[in-house]
Scaffold this motif. Sequence first.
Motif, PDB file in Angstrom:
ATOM      1  N   LYS A  54       0.831  -1.211   0.000  1.00 23.71           N
ATOM      2  CA  LYS A  54       0.000   0.000   0.000  1.00 23.71           C
ATOM      3  C   LYS A  54       0.865   1.260   0.000  1.00 23.71           C
ATOM      4  CE  LYS A  54      -4.102  -1.999   2.216  1.00 23.71           C
ATOM      5  NZ  LYS A  54      -4.967  -2.001   3.427  1.00 23.71           N
ATOM      6  N   ALA A  55       1.965   1.212   0.743  1.00 18.62           N
ATOM      7  CA  ALA A  55       2.871   2.364   0.772  1.00 18.62           C
ATOM      8  C   ALA A  55       3.461   2.630  -0.614  1.00 18.62           C
ATOM      9  CB  ALA A  55       3.986   2.120   1.787  1.00 18.62           C
ATOM     10  N   CYS A  56       3.840   1.568  -1.315  1.00 17.97           N
ATOM     11  CA  CYS A  56       4.413   1.720  -2.655  1.00 17.97           C
ATOM     12  C   CYS A  56       3.360   2.189  -3.659  1.00 17.97           C
ATOM     13  CB  CYS A  56       5.018   0.399  -3.122  1.00 17.97           C
ATOM     14  SG  CYS A  56       6.458  -0.136  -2.172  1.00 17.97           S
ATOM     15  N   GLU A  57       2.145   1.737  -3.471  1.00 15.46           N
ATOM     16  CA  GLU A  57       1.067   2.091  -4.385  1.00 15.46           C
ATOM     17  C   GLU A  57       0.586   3.524  -4.181  1.00 15.46           C
ATOM     18  OE1 GLU A  57      -3.444   0.469  -5.241  1.00 15.46           O
ATOM     19  OE2 GLU A  57      -1.873  -0.983  -4.728  1.00 15.46           O
ATOM     20  N   GLU A  58       0.503   3.958  -2.927  1.00 13.87           N
ATOM     21  CA  GLU A  58      -0.062   5.275  -2.621  1.00 13.87           C
ATOM     22  C   GLU A  58       0.998   6.369  -2.486  1.00 13.87           C
ATOM     23  OE1 GLU A  58      -3.314   6.046  -2.442  1.00 13.87           O
ATOM     24  OE2 GLU A  58      -3.738   3.990  -3.089  1.00 13.87           O
ATOM     25  N   TRP A  59       2.225   5.983  -2.138  1.00 12.31           N
ATOM     26  CA  TRP A  59       3.255   6.977  -1.855  1.00 12.31           C
ATOM     27  C   TRP A  59       4.515   6.813  -2.709  1.00 12.31           C
ATOM     28  CZ3 TRP A  59       2.986  10.944   1.838  1.00 12.31           C
ATOM     29  CH2 TRP A  59       1.837  10.930   2.657  1.00 12.31           C
ATOM     30  N   GLY A  60       4.955   5.574  -2.887  1.00 12.48           N
ATOM     31  CA  GLY A  60       6.243   5.344  -3.526  1.00 12.48           C
ATOM     32  C   GLY A  60       7.410   5.650  -2.612  1.00 12.48           C
ATOM     33  N   ILE A  61       7.119   5.809  -1.323  1.00 15.15           N
ATOM     34  CA  ILE A  61       8.145   6.148  -0.347  1.00 15.15           C
ATOM     35  C   ILE A  61       7.661   5.713   1.024  1.00 15.15           C
ATOM     36  CG2 ILE A  61       7.226   8.480   0.001  1.00 15.15           C
ATOM     37  CD1 ILE A  61      10.138   9.455   0.344  1.00 15.15           C
ATOM     38  N   PHE A  62       8.590   5.275   1.879  1.00 11.36           N
ATOM     39  CA  PHE A  62       8.215   4.852   3.226  1.00 11.36           C
ATOM     40  C   PHE A  62       9.406   4.992   4.153  1.00 11.36           C
ATOM     41  CE2 PHE A  62       9.274   1.153   0.626  1.00 11.36           C
ATOM     42  CZ  PHE A  62      10.234   0.490   1.367  1.00 11.36           C
ATOM     43  N   ARG A  63       9.118   4.920   5.446  1.00  9.99           N
ATOM     44  CA  ARG A  63      10.147   4.993   6.482  1.00  9.99           C
ATOM     45  C   ARG A  63      10.462   3.581   6.951  1.00  9.99           C
ATOM     46  NH1 ARG A  63      11.616   9.358   9.307  1.00  9.99           N
ATOM     47  NH2 ARG A  63       9.700  10.522   8.903  1.00  9.99           N
ATOM     48  N   LEU A  64      11.746   3.216   6.977  1.00 14.05           N
ATOM     49  CA  LEU A  64      12.179   1.875   7.372  1.00 14.05           C
ATOM     50  C   LEU A  64      12.728   1.918   8.795  1.00 14.05           C
ATOM     51  CD1 LEU A  64      12.405  -0.913   5.836  1.00 14.05           C
ATOM     52  CD2 LEU A  64      14.847  -0.411   5.659  1.00 14.05           C
ATOM     53  N   VAL A  65      12.170   1.089   9.673  1.00 15.90           N
ATOM     54  CA  VAL A  65      12.636   1.035  11.062  1.00 15.90           C
ATOM     55  C   VAL A  65      13.121  -0.373  11.399  1.00 15.90           C
ATOM     56  CG1 VAL A  65      11.101   2.900  11.785  1.00 15.90           C
ATOM     57  CG2 VAL A  65      10.315   0.521  11.963  1.00 15.90           C
ATOM     58  N   ASN A  66      13.886  -0.462  12.502  1.00 12.31           N
ATOM     59  CA  ASN A  66      14.472  -1.737  12.928  1.00 12.31           C
ATOM     60  C   ASN A  66      15.216  -2.398  11.765  1.00 12.31           C
ATOM     61  OD1 ASN A  66      13.408  -1.499  15.551  1.00 12.31           O
ATOM     62  ND2 ASN A  66      11.458  -2.374  14.905  1.00 12.31           N
ATOM     63  N   HIS A  67      15.996  -1.577  11.070  1.00 13.23           N
ATOM     64  CA  HIS A  67      16.676  -1.996   9.840  1.00 13.23           C
ATOM     65  C   HIS A  67      17.999  -2.693  10.100  1.00 13.23           C
ATOM     66  CE1 HIS A  67      18.690   1.679  10.954  1.00 13.23           C
ATOM     67  NE2 HIS A  67      17.582   2.373  10.759  1.00 13.23           N
ATOM     68  N   GLY A  68      18.487  -2.657  11.323  1.00 11.85           N
ATOM     69  CA  GLY A  68      19.714  -3.378  11.657  1.00 11.85           C
ATOM     70  C   GLY A  68      20.993  -2.590  11.496  1.00 11.85           C
ATOM     71  N   VAL A  69      20.932  -1.383  10.964  1.00 14.98           N
ATOM     72  CA  VAL A  69      22.139  -0.556  10.867  1.00 14.98           C
ATOM     73  C   VAL A  69      22.400   0.044  12.244  1.00 14.98           C
ATOM     74  CG1 VAL A  69      23.284   1.352   9.699  1.00 14.98           C
ATOM     75  CG2 VAL A  69      21.556   0.000   8.477  1.00 14.98           C
ATOM     76  N   PRO A  70      23.544  -0.232  12.863  1.00 14.05           N
ATOM     77  CA  PRO A  70      23.804   0.264  14.227  1.00 14.05           C
ATOM     78  C   PRO A  70      23.694   1.786  14.308  1.00 14.05           C
ATOM     79  CG  PRO A  70      25.443  -1.364  13.583  1.00 14.05           C
ATOM     80  CD  PRO A  70      24.663  -1.044  12.349  1.00 14.05           C
ATOM     81  N   GLN A  71      23.127   2.257  15.403  1.00 17.75           N
ATOM     82  CA  GLN A  71      22.940   3.698  15.565  1.00 17.75           C
ATOM     83  C   GLN A  71      24.266   4.442  15.610  1.00 17.75           C
ATOM     84  OE1 GLN A  71      20.156   5.253  15.277  1.00 17.75           O
ATOM     85  NE2 GLN A  71      20.992   7.284  15.678  1.00 17.75           N
ATOM     86  N   ASP A  72      25.272   3.834  16.228  1.00 22.55           N
ATOM     87  CA  ASP A  72      26.567   4.522  16.275  1.00 22.55           C
ATOM     88  C   ASP A  72      27.176   4.645  14.878  1.00 22.55           C
ATOM     89  OD1 ASP A  72      27.129   1.816  16.016  1.00 22.55           O
ATOM     90  OD2 ASP A  72      28.782   1.820  17.447  1.00 22.55           O
ATOM     91  N   LEU A  73      26.891   3.679  13.996  1.00 23.22           N
ATOM     92  CA  LEU A  73      27.371   3.773  12.618  1.00 23.22           C
ATOM     93  C   LEU A  73      26.652   4.897  11.872  1.00 23.22           C
ATOM     94  CD1 LEU A  73      29.017   2.808  10.216  1.00 23.22           C
ATOM     95  CD2 LEU A  73      27.289   1.037   9.803  1.00 23.22           C
TER      96      LEU A  73
END
Length: 325
Positions: A54-73
């Motif tokens: 639905k996000a891709c259909e209505e927006w084409g953009i979204f926010r990704l969370v809990n993505h695994g990239v360390p915060q300090d990085l």
Amino acid sequence: MSQKILLVSRKGIMTSSLQSPLEADLPVIDISQFPQKIEGDHLQHHPEVVKLGKACEEWGIFRLVNHGVPQDLLQNVLSVSKDLMSMPMEVKDRVTTSDPPKSYMRKPGIPIPFETFCFLDIPNPDSILEMSRKIWPEEGNLKFCEAIGAFSSYLSDLAQRIIKLILVSLGLDAESFYHSDFEKCKALLRINGYSSHGKSNGEEALIAHADRGCLTILRNDEEEGLQVRSKEGKWINIKPSPHSLIVNLGICFNAWSNDRYMCAVHRVICKGWENRLSVPLFLSFADDAQIAAPDTLLNKDNPRRFKPFIFSELQSELRKEFEKL
């Protein structure tokens, strides 16, 4: 809609007005809800996959969370990127080459000065090391290389997983279509800097546009200014969120999905800052790749909407469009 090579048939994709933007947040996708290895299409009814579709259909953009990239990085990437941008111009010019995808570029003549460092063949560490040695000849800046190298590696892996999840959301076999159509995609990391130079709030630092490739994963600094255009044509302010990443689809995925999923039209405006930084990874097809919606996504109600085209043709046509601005 008649078949076209480009998706600039969307009215105003490269133009914009400065009407008052709306305040809203993007759809939020929690990628930790999925296994590391995405195969088949058995996840297509997963609530988070449905939300992604639905996000891709209505927006084409979204926010990704809990993505695994360390915060300090994430913080280190911004820190070393700011160090890079603060170097004297004559030092940064050492990186300028005749090959823009592996180069430093600046555009002082546009309304808002813009500069960018481009790293091709990500996550290959050689391109990062090569550039750093031109900026810091004595030691090559190990901290910079480690931060940008680790970040690009994380984002490259994320891009692969995201593409597969989007394929699943379309009801397709993730592994099969990824290998046939997306495995040879190339990744480009950029470090972008914008300087307002006293421009007024609301003036554009980056004109409205849609990215040309498959998808973009973006790490912003904490400065506001990113806006996305809604399906109804309204500008939406995107609030900074230091723990998340922004993912948007580009023109090529819009074409590949037969216009089922949007390409996000976005821009950056001045919001009281003097300098602003972003670090996006762009995933794009190879120059000689043909982009065409697969037959699986076509039927009598959804005929082919755009002619198959070669990626290098798209880049050439977009350059012509920008030259007209």
